[in-house]
Scaffold this active site. Sequence first.
Site, mmCIF file in Angstrom:
data_model
loop_
_atom_site.group_PDB
_atom_site.id
_atom_site.type_symbol
_atom_site.label_atom_id
_atom_site.label_comp_id
_atom_site.label_asym_id
_atom_site.label_seq_id
_atom_site.Cartn_x
_atom_site.Cartn_y
_atom_site.Cartn_z
ATOM 1 N N HIS A 53 0.846 -1.197 0.000
ATOM 2 C CA HIS A 53 0.000 0.000 0.000
ATOM 3 C C HIS A 53 0.879 1.243 0.000
ATOM 4 O O HIS A 53 2.058 1.196 0.375
ATOM 5 C CB HIS A 53 -0.895 0.008 1.230
ATOM 6 C CG HIS A 53 -1.985 -1.011 1.183
ATOM 7 N ND1 HIS A 53 -3.103 -0.934 1.984
ATOM 8 C CD2 HIS A 53 -2.146 -2.141 0.429
ATOM 9 C CE1 HIS A 53 -3.907 -1.961 1.738
ATOM 10 N NE2 HIS A 53 -3.337 -2.706 0.797
ATOM 11 N N GLU A 55 1.072 3.866 1.934
ATOM 12 C CA GLU A 55 1.672 4.220 3.223
ATOM 13 C C GLU A 55 2.829 3.289 3.571
ATOM 14 O O GLU A 55 3.870 3.740 4.054
ATOM 15 C CB GLU A 55 0.623 4.178 4.346
ATOM 16 C CG GLU A 55 -0.482 5.195 4.219
ATOM 17 C CD GLU A 55 -1.705 4.691 3.464
ATOM 18 O OE1 GLU A 55 -2.787 5.258 3.666
ATOM 19 O OE2 GLU A 55 -1.585 3.730 2.667
ATOM 20 N N CYS A 83 -5.975 2.331 5.774
ATOM 21 C CA CYS A 83 -6.675 1.078 6.050
ATOM 22 C C CYS A 83 -6.140 0.503 7.370
ATOM 23 O O CYS A 83 -5.150 0.997 7.915
ATOM 24 C CB CYS A 83 -6.460 0.097 4.906
ATOM 25 S SG CYS A 83 -4.813 -0.654 4.888
ATOM 26 N N CYS A 86 -2.339 -0.406 7.205
ATOM 27 C CA CYS A 86 -1.479 0.779 7.181
ATOM 28 C C CYS A 86 -1.513 1.505 8.523
ATOM 29 O O CYS A 86 -0.485 2.019 8.975
ATOM 30 C CB CYS A 86 -1.893 1.710 6.051
ATOM 31 S SG CYS A 86 -1.550 0.996 4.418
#
Length: 156
Positions: A53, A55, A83, A86
């Site tokens: 992801h 991040e 999310c 993350c």
Amino acid sequence: MSKDKFMQEAVKAALEGMTKNAGGPFGCVIVKDGQIVGRGYNKVTSTNDPTAHGEVMAIRDACKNLDSFQLDGCELYTSCEPCPMCLGAIYWARVEKVYYGSTQVDAANIGFDDQFIYDEIPLPYAERRIPFIQVAHEIAMEPFNTWRAKEDKIDY
């Protein structure tokens, strides 16, 4: 740079990732002392890595650039509210502050809905969609016992 400019950089990262067909529409920058020290965009589909992801990629980049496994004194700017995965990575990295652009609801509205994960967390293991079953506890304790006795460990 202002907060809006840093957010623009996170959005720019998201758009770059989309242009490269790397993954979903998410980007992130990490800032320390007014300078960007890490950048990332979603690379889930291009790397076949569900943890790639925006991040997480930015955290990895910032840690590499700062030569540290923690991001004390850093701020994270992400194009979308993080999310659950993350969020965990952000806490483990010890980021000082998080700024986000769009929300969980905005993400859900385009097909990125994390609510099922939030719903799973408080459930007893046996009631989760993916069962969690403990096995071989004594065997699995060996690394913990070794860590406890390790004299040259680096606490974190």
